[in-house]
Enzyme design. Structure first.
Site, mmCIF file in Angstrom:
data_model
loop_
_atom_site.group_PDB
_atom_site.id
_atom_site.type_symbol
_atom_site.label_atom_id
_atom_site.label_comp_id
_atom_site.label_asym_id
_atom_site.label_seq_id
_atom_site.Cartn_x
_atom_site.Cartn_y
_atom_site.Cartn_z
ATOM 1 N N CYS A 193 -31.320 22.604 -42.809
ATOM 2 C CA CYS A 193 -30.722 22.312 -44.116
ATOM 3 C C CYS A 193 -29.216 22.498 -43.977
ATOM 4 C CB CYS A 193 -31.318 23.198 -45.209
ATOM 5 S SG CYS A 193 -31.164 24.969 -44.876
ATOM 6 N N THR A 194 -28.494 22.507 -45.072
ATOM 7 C CA THR A 194 -27.027 22.521 -45.004
ATOM 8 C C THR A 194 -26.473 23.783 -44.364
ATOM 9 O OG1 THR A 194 -26.975 21.199 -47.034
ATOM 10 C CG2 THR A 194 -24.909 22.221 -46.339
#
Length: 445
Positions: free
Chosen positions: A300-301
């Site tokens: 994810c980020t």
């Protein structure tokens, strides 16, 4: 908001990259004393180094220490964007909201911070000294020590715009500033990242961390199922090769996607995971529909959603669950573009909108109507109206919603802030009275 060293299960990979080492290893500042985490040599270093990984230089014996007050003054005004999070048992989280917000406002630190019974999550922007003081204040609470942090650079252009602010006119830079210095949000929520399943707790168990340097080898393995845990507006502008896109609109949809695409069956008393459906990038895994998936790798980020997602998969019976340590941001910072398996831009939740390799600002802008990234081509489309709509939300908005957006945009263009000078409160004077008073004053002078 991205990116703690909670106590994890024995399955946790003990090796941490030096740039993400827990800040509990660094002398912590008290509320009245600031211990500098950055040295004067930081200008010669990569600007995007994680703040917990920078230490004061060791003086060379026999050489006098040279101090340059002018350089120190310049460096004290450099802006940093720091994302951080920590899962912790934090039932009295509401007590921190008021003092934390007041400190950010006093130091002119902007951004957003979420406090919840399960910990803290935030992304803030300010000068190095100001950000250090905010981070130090948070970590004065023993439960929040060891924040997992990622620092990103601010471009020289944004530096110039941002420093156009002044104490008397914090709105001078308008919406072009990377963060508005007059605005910091400190919110109270049930979760720092919303999955909607209270029994899932990363403080109890979590998947195995994989460093950015080891990530390529893991996701190149045909027996590894790579899953992007982000939402569709994020995956639309960039993702890793071979990654499966769940096409979720919110993180809380991820458990349903897992239930729809995987099933558990028991064999000899042990739970095993079996693939039901998948996308093109898992074609080889589907050659044998009875094949058990040996491992799952997620990203994810900044890493926070993967912590919860990996904990959820382990609770469902998955045995080998890995996730990218520090998220996409650390990967783009540490892995050279020539060796990268990342394609496109990475969406970020601030004024930069997206970043590329080296964490330099990307090429996307933000649609203020739906808060989704838009490209140059999107902005040329007939559905695009600045501050109102874009090709991704035009058909989803009613004319009433679009007109409200136009009204908000007019407020911003007139006052530099939504809601006018009273920020949405009832005006105590009519806007045209300012012009009349100014004209009267000019005539009297």
């Amino acid at each position: 908001m991205l990116s703690s060293s909670p106590s994890f299960s024995s399955g946790r990979n003990p090796r941490l990259p030096s740039t993400i080492r827990p800040t509990s290893q660094i002398a912590k500042p008290s509320s009245h004393e600031l211990v500098p985490l950055f040295s004067n040599s930081s200008r010669s270093m990569t600007f995007s180094k994680c703040i917990s990984g920078l230490t004061n230089p060791i003086p060379v014996s026999g050489l006098p220490e040279i101090k340059n007050p002018e350089l120190e003054s310049d460096e004290s005004q450099l802006l940093v964007v720091v994302s951080f999070y920590k899962f912790a048992d934090f039932p009295d989280h509401a007590d921190m909201r008021k003092p934390l917000k007041e400190l950010c406002e006093e130091l002119r630190v902007s951004g957003g911070i979420i406090l919840a019974p399960e910990g803290i999550n935030g992304s803030i922007c300010g000068t190095r000294e100001s950000v250090e003081r905010v981070i130090g204040f948070i970590q004065n609470d023993n439960r929040l020590k060891g924040l997992r942090q990622v620092e990103s650079p601010v471009s020289p252009e944004d530096e110039a715009i941002h420093h156009g602010h002044s104490s008397s006119s914090p709105l001078a830079a308008g919406e072009d500033a990377p963060f508005r210095w007059d605005h910091v949000r400190v919110k109270l929520k049930k979760e720092i990242v919303t999955l909607g399943i209270p029994t899932v707790s990363p403080t109890e168990r979590v998947g195995k961390y994989v460093s950015p340097q080891d990530w390529n080898a893991l996701i190149r393995d045909p027996n590894t199922l790579v899953i992007d845990v982000r939402n569709n507006y994020e995956t639309r502008i960039g993702k890793f090769k071979r990654a499966v896109d769940p096409h979720t609109t919110a993180f809380r949809e991820f458990p349903s996607w897992v239930d729809d695409h995987f099933q558990l069956r028991k064999s000899d008393g042990d739970p095993t995971t079996e693939l039901k459906n998948s996308g093109e990038s898992t074609e080889k895994l589907m050659e044998n529909p009875e094949q058990n998936i040996p491992r799952v790798a997620m990203y994810c980020t900044g890493g926070i959603r993967c912590e919860k997602a990996s904990s959820f998969l382990l609770s469902k019976g998955f045995k080998e669950v890995y996730h990218l340590e520090g998220g996409i941001l650390k990967y783009l910072e540490e892995v050279p573009k020539t060796e990268s398996l990342w394609e496109g831009d990475c969406f970020v939740f601030d004024k930069r909108v997206s970043v590329e390799h080296g964490l330099v600002p990307g090429k996307f802008k933000l649609c203020y109507g739906c808060k989704q990234p838009v490209s140059d081509a999107d902005m040329e489309a007939p559905e695009y109206e600045y501050g109102v709509s874009c090709p991704h939300c035009f058909s989803l908005k009613s004319e009433e919603e679009k007109e409200r957006a136009r009204a908000r945009q007019r407020q911003f263009e007139t006052w530099g802030i939504i809601g006018g000078p009273d920020k949405g409160r009832r005006l105590t004077f009519k806007p045209d009275s300012i012009t009349r008073k100014h004209d009267q004053l000019s005539k009297s002078v």
